[in-house]
Design an enzyme around this catalytic site. Structure first.
Site, PDB file in Angstrom:
ATOM      1  N   CYS A 177      37.036  35.284  33.935  1.00 50.97           N
ATOM      2  CA  CYS A 177      37.917  34.476  34.787  1.00 50.97           C
ATOM      3  C   CYS A 177      37.040  33.453  35.495  1.00 50.97           C
ATOM      4  O   CYS A 177      36.039  33.001  34.935  1.00 50.97           O
ATOM      5  CB  CYS A 177      38.732  35.341  35.741  1.00 50.97           C
ATOM      6  N   TRP A 178      37.381  33.078  36.715  1.00 48.54           N
ATOM      7  CA  TRP A 178      36.632  32.028  37.398  1.00 48.54           C
ATOM      8  C   TRP A 178      35.250  32.508  37.846  1.00 48.54           C
ATOM      9  O   TRP A 178      34.237  31.870  37.574  1.00 48.54           O
ATOM     10  CB  TRP A 178      37.431  31.539  38.612  1.00 48.54           C
TER      11      TRP A 178
END
Length: 352
Positions: free
Chosen positions: A95-96
């Site tokens: 993810c981020w």
């Protein structure tokens, strides 16, 4: 057991059955690890709604609502995109920053029984690697430029030489732009970050001990800027120069830009974006040729009065010239002969 990884070398990435980006579609569209697929645990609307509730309302309600959304989205992925995967499926998930969103996905995947790995630091780990390679570190590769005036066949030669096993770097393909006033491609250009991701991936798959042939470009390809490490290496590189008669270059330009030539409105719009130093009278004459469908005459005029003077102004400077190679016609045999000559030049270079 959930594995953790930070190795994003080509060999490591290619060892996974899939790279799964669980960020929102807009985050994925801006940039992602090349080859990744987007299976968001929250879409853009959901992410905004949960974030707004968390900041302006109840943090508990935001977490509960978000958890329900994440659960439904992961279930949809398990029944959809992942529905045919067997027990040996080995994905890398990110993810981020490698936090809650990837954590939710890998927890479920681990319970399913898949040997799943989560990327420590998420997308930011990749972005740091790209920035270090393209901004902070001298390029390890030895670049050789294929230079020449507009229409001389640089892109076609690059492809023909690649077919002979020569290492090449196609910047225009990576930037999705042909690098000229008429160079826009369908779908538009990637973001600057996405261009850099593509570029870093391509470079990381090349052998730094062997020369790499790259088309001579300005520092920008369309709206995308060539990063400093690559531009510095290009500026210092020796070159092979292509030469071709004006009439052949005009015919090649018409052929290569057939799509825009067949769209009078797009062609006229492009002509209105010519540099300001081009006289209004000349632009008017070119627009008249375009409206009349006289595209080869237009191409010849643009080459003689716009592109060639610009090429002479830029000039090769102190660049070392390895060879001059002529392409005297549009025949495939002429291109193949030139590619053979260029391949021989690169083969004769001493190892770095």
């Amino acid at each position: 057991m959930i594995r953790r990884a930070v190795d994003l070398s080509p060999a490591a990435r290619d060892g996974y059955d899939a790279l799964i980006d669980v960020r929102s579609p807009s985050e994925f569209a801006l940039d992602h690890i090349p080859g990744a697929v987007n299976l968001p645990v929250l879409d853009d609307f959901q992410r905004a709604a949960v974030g707004t509730e968390y900041v302006q309302g109840s943090k508990f309600l935001a977490r509960r609502t978000g958890a329900a959304m994440v659960a439904r989205n992961i279930a949809a992925h398990l029944e959809g995109a992942l529905g045919e995967r067997d027990g040996s499926f080995r994905p890398l998930v990110y993810c981020w920053r490698g936090g809650q969103r990837s954590g939710a996905m890998v927890t479920v995947m681990d319970q399913v029984g898949w040997p799943v790995t989560v990327l420590d630091g998420g997308y930011q780990t990749w972005r740091r690697q790209v920035k270090t390679a393209l901004y902070d570190t001298p390029l390890a590769h030895r670049l050789v430029l294929v230079d020449g005036a507009t229409g001389s066949g640089k892109t076609a030669l690059l492809q023909a030489v690649a077919a002979r096993g020569v290492q090449t770097l196609d910047l225009e393909a990576l930037a999705a732009h042909r690098g000229s006033l008429f160079g826009a491609m369908p779908g538009g250009q990637p973001s600057q970050k996405a261009f850099e991701s593509r570029l870093h991936d391509a470079l990381s798959r090349l052998d730094a001990a062997r020369p790499v042939l790259v088309e001579a470009e300005s520092s920008k390809i369309g709206a995308r800027v060539i990063p400093p490490s690559v531009w510095t290496a290009m500026s210092a590189a020796a070159a092979v120069r292509l030469e071709s008669p004006v009439e052949v270059r005009a015919a090649r330009t018409v052929r290569d830009y057939a799509a825009i030539a067949a769209d009078p409105a797009a062609l006229d719009t492009a002509l209105t974006r010519l540099p300001r130093h081009i006289s209004k009278q000349m632009v008017s004459e070119w627009r008249t040729l375009a409206a009349a469908g006289e595209v080869e005459a237009l191409a010849t005029d643009l080459i003689v009065h716009h592109y060639d003077p610009a090429y002479r102004r830029q000039g090769p400077g102190a660049r070392r010239e390895l060879a001059r190679v002529g392409i005297q016609s549009l025949d495939a045999a002429a291109l193949e002969a030139a590619a053979e000559q260029v391949a021989a030049v690169l083969a004769g270079l001493s190892p770095s």
